[in-house]
Scaffold this motif. Structure first.
Motif, mmCIF file in Angstrom:
data_model
loop_
_atom_site.group_PDB
_atom_site.id
_atom_site.type_symbol
_atom_site.label_atom_id
_atom_site.label_comp_id
_atom_site.label_asym_id
_atom_site.label_seq_id
_atom_site.Cartn_x
_atom_site.Cartn_y
_atom_site.Cartn_z
ATOM 1 N N ASP A 45 0.466 -2.822 -1.545
ATOM 2 C CA ASP A 45 0.127 -1.960 -0.402
ATOM 3 C C ASP A 45 0.597 -0.525 -0.619
ATOM 4 O OD1 ASP A 45 -1.031 -4.066 0.927
ATOM 5 O OD2 ASP A 45 0.719 -4.469 2.183
ATOM 6 N N HIS A 46 1.582 -0.340 -1.502
ATOM 7 C CA HIS A 46 2.173 0.980 -1.728
ATOM 8 C C HIS A 46 1.839 1.582 -3.090
ATOM 9 C CE1 HIS A 46 4.789 -0.714 1.445
ATOM 10 N NE2 HIS A 46 4.616 0.494 1.923
ATOM 11 N N ARG A 79 0.027 4.996 -3.787
ATOM 12 C CA ARG A 79 -1.246 5.035 -3.059
ATOM 13 C C ARG A 79 -1.203 6.117 -1.983
ATOM 14 N NH1 ARG A 79 -4.253 -0.092 -3.053
ATOM 15 N NH2 ARG A 79 -5.099 0.737 -1.120
ATOM 16 N N ASP A 80 -2.272 6.895 -1.892
ATOM 17 C CA ASP A 80 -2.387 7.915 -0.852
ATOM 18 C C ASP A 80 -2.508 7.292 0.537
ATOM 19 O OD1 ASP A 80 -2.284 10.029 -2.661
ATOM 20 O OD2 ASP A 80 -4.462 10.051 -2.909
ATOM 21 N N ASP A 81 -3.102 6.116 0.609
ATOM 22 C CA ASP A 81 -3.343 5.448 1.891
ATOM 23 C C ASP A 81 -2.264 4.426 2.238
ATOM 24 O OD1 ASP A 81 -3.961 3.633 -0.105
ATOM 25 O OD2 ASP A 81 -5.782 2.903 0.870
#
Length: 64
Positions: free
Chosen positions: A22-23, A35-37
């Protein structure tokens, strides 16, 4: 909390993006990238990522 990955040291062991997908994502060369999101990272997650990197390529970014 934020982390950065130093690509001078990262050789693509895949531990970071396997541990925290997720990161952290995988770039085209197999290295981890933040990750940008990504959702907000907890201090525990940031420390886990730092400890997981065998090349010590991940560090915690301190806000000033």
């Amino acid at each position: 909390m934020k982390v950065k990955i130093d690509h001078e040291f990262c050789v693509g062991h895949a531990r970071c993006y396997t541990l925290e997908p997720d990161h952290i994502a995988e770039d085209e060369r197999g290295r981890g990238v933040v990750r940008d999101d990504a959702p907000e990272m907890s201090p525990e997650t940031a420390r886990r990522l730092v400890r997981a990197c065998p090349e010590s390529a991940i560090s915690i970014v301190r806000d000033s």
